[in-house]
Design a protein around this motif. Sequence first.
Motif, mmCIF file in Angstrom:
data_model
loop_
_atom_site.group_PDB
_atom_site.id
_atom_site.type_symbol
_atom_site.label_atom_id
_atom_site.label_comp_id
_atom_site.label_asym_id
_atom_site.label_seq_id
_atom_site.Cartn_x
_atom_site.Cartn_y
_atom_site.Cartn_z
ATOM 1 N N GLY A 1 38.621 45.806 55.624
ATOM 2 C CA GLY A 1 38.567 46.772 54.543
ATOM 3 C C GLY A 1 39.982 47.162 54.180
ATOM 4 O O GLY A 1 40.941 46.756 54.840
ATOM 5 N N CYS A 2 40.126 47.958 53.110
ATOM 6 C CA CYS A 2 41.472 48.336 52.693
ATOM 7 C C CYS A 2 41.475 49.661 51.962
ATOM 8 O O CYS A 2 40.431 50.158 51.533
ATOM 9 N N ARG A 3 42.687 50.198 51.819
ATOM 10 C CA ARG A 3 42.930 51.403 51.028
ATOM 11 C C ARG A 3 44.163 51.139 50.187
ATOM 12 O O ARG A 3 45.181 50.645 50.684
ATOM 13 N N ALA A 4 44.059 51.471 48.904
ATOM 14 C CA ALA A 4 45.191 51.291 47.990
ATOM 15 C C ALA A 4 46.139 52.483 48.127
ATOM 16 O O ALA A 4 45.757 53.610 47.830
ATOM 17 N N LEU A 5 47.338 52.226 48.597
ATOM 18 C CA LEU A 5 48.340 53.284 48.703
ATOM 19 C C LEU A 5 48.964 53.590 47.347
ATOM 20 O O LEU A 5 49.588 54.631 47.163
ATOM 21 N N GLU A 6 48.783 52.664 46.408
ATOM 22 C CA GLU A 6 49.132 52.861 45.009
ATOM 23 C C GLU A 6 48.191 51.981 44.196
ATOM 24 O O GLU A 6 47.522 51.103 44.748
ATOM 25 N N GLU A 7 48.105 52.242 42.910
ATOM 26 C CA GLU A 7 47.249 51.433 42.044
ATOM 27 C C GLU A 7 47.605 49.967 42.221
ATOM 28 O O GLU A 7 48.787 49.620 42.343
ATOM 29 N N GLY A 8 46.591 49.075 42.227
ATOM 30 C CA GLY A 8 46.900 47.667 42.410
ATOM 31 C C GLY A 8 45.726 46.745 42.161
ATOM 32 O O GLY A 8 44.595 47.185 41.923
ATOM 33 N N VAL A 9 46.034 45.452 42.235
ATOM 34 C CA VAL A 9 45.055 44.399 41.976
ATOM 35 C C VAL A 9 45.106 43.374 43.100
ATOM 36 O O VAL A 9 46.185 42.899 43.476
ATOM 37 N N LEU A 10 43.931 43.024 43.610
ATOM 38 C CA LEU A 10 43.776 41.944 44.583
ATOM 39 C C LEU A 10 42.983 40.819 43.933
ATOM 40 O O LEU A 10 42.029 41.077 43.190
ATOM 41 N N ILE A 11 43.366 39.590 44.234
ATOM 42 C CA ILE A 11 42.599 38.421 43.804
ATOM 43 C C ILE A 11 42.032 37.784 45.071
ATOM 44 O O ILE A 11 42.788 37.350 45.941
ATOM 45 N N ASP A 12 40.711 37.784 45.167
ATOM 46 C CA ASP A 12 40.026 37.243 46.344
ATOM 47 C C ASP A 12 39.309 35.950 45.996
ATOM 48 O O ASP A 12 38.730 35.830 44.905
ATOM 49 N N THR A 13 39.361 35.012 46.914
ATOM 50 C CA THR A 13 38.542 33.809 46.802
ATOM 51 C C THR A 13 37.578 33.802 47.974
ATOM 52 O O THR A 13 37.903 34.261 49.071
ATOM 53 N N PHE A 14 36.392 33.317 47.723
ATOM 54 C CA PHE A 14 35.350 33.260 48.737
ATOM 55 C C PHE A 14 34.757 31.858 48.771
ATOM 56 O O PHE A 14 34.528 31.251 47.720
ATOM 57 N N THR A 15 34.509 31.365 49.977
ATOM 58 C CA THR A 15 33.796 30.117 50.125
ATOM 59 C C THR A 15 32.745 30.286 51.211
ATOM 60 O O THR A 15 33.057 30.816 52.281
ATOM 61 N N PRO A 16 31.486 29.955 50.933
ATOM 62 C CA PRO A 16 30.976 29.621 49.599
ATOM 63 C C PRO A 16 30.932 30.854 48.688
ATOM 64 O O PRO A 16 31.345 31.939 49.099
ATOM 65 N N ARG A 17 30.418 30.680 47.498
ATOM 66 C CA ARG A 17 30.308 31.737 46.492
ATOM 67 C C ARG A 17 29.553 32.942 47.052
ATOM 68 O O ARG A 17 28.612 32.800 47.818
ATOM 69 N N ARG A 18 29.950 34.138 46.639
ATOM 70 C CA ARG A 18 29.229 35.385 46.964
ATOM 71 C C ARG A 18 28.144 35.598 45.913
ATOM 72 O O ARG A 18 28.383 36.190 44.868
ATOM 73 N N ASP A 19 26.961 35.111 46.184
ATOM 74 C CA ASP A 19 25.874 35.261 45.223
ATOM 75 C C ASP A 19 25.530 36.718 44.962
ATOM 76 O O ASP A 19 25.018 37.052 43.890
ATOM 77 N N ASP A 20 25.830 37.619 45.915
ATOM 78 C CA ASP A 20 25.557 39.036 45.725
ATOM 79 C C ASP A 20 26.457 39.655 44.638
ATOM 80 O O ASP A 20 26.175 40.755 44.167
ATOM 81 N N PHE A 21 27.498 38.958 44.222
ATOM 82 C CA PHE A 21 28.372 39.438 43.144
ATOM 83 C C PHE A 21 27.913 38.984 41.756
ATOM 84 O O PHE A 21 28.492 39.396 40.760
ATOM 85 N N LEU A 22 26.914 38.119 41.699
ATOM 86 C CA LEU A 22 26.460 37.597 40.401
ATOM 87 C C LEU A 22 25.340 38.457 39.810
ATOM 88 O O LEU A 22 24.619 39.101 40.489
#
Length: 107
Positions: free
Chosen positions: A86-107
């Motif tokens: 897990g994480c906490r943003a210490l300042e505003e920001g953007v993360l780019i995540d890749t998942f294998t296999p696909r996270r069907d729960d995000f669709l």
Amino acid sequence: MTEPLVSTYPPVDAGNGVTRRVLSESPELMVVEFRFVKDGVGALHNHPHVQATYVQSGLFEFTIGDEVVLVRPGDSFVIPSLTMHGCRALEEGVLIDTFTPRRDDFL
């Protein structure tokens, strides 16, 4: 007709000051953008997918298993399958995540 190459998925409120948007996906791989407000939280969780994260902007405190690390723009790391993280943003920001296999729960 073939599927479009450009994502048509809208941003989704993921809660805790985080917005998620699927950028691209196939059954084998998914790329997702996560936008955090300052102090936004990605709650501790795990999943069967292998995850690679790239920090596009911001400063984040990440918990990965028993380790806590600070990550900055340009940092990248892999989170193994079923590892609590897990994480906490210490300042505003953007993360780019890749998942294998696909996270069907995000669709």
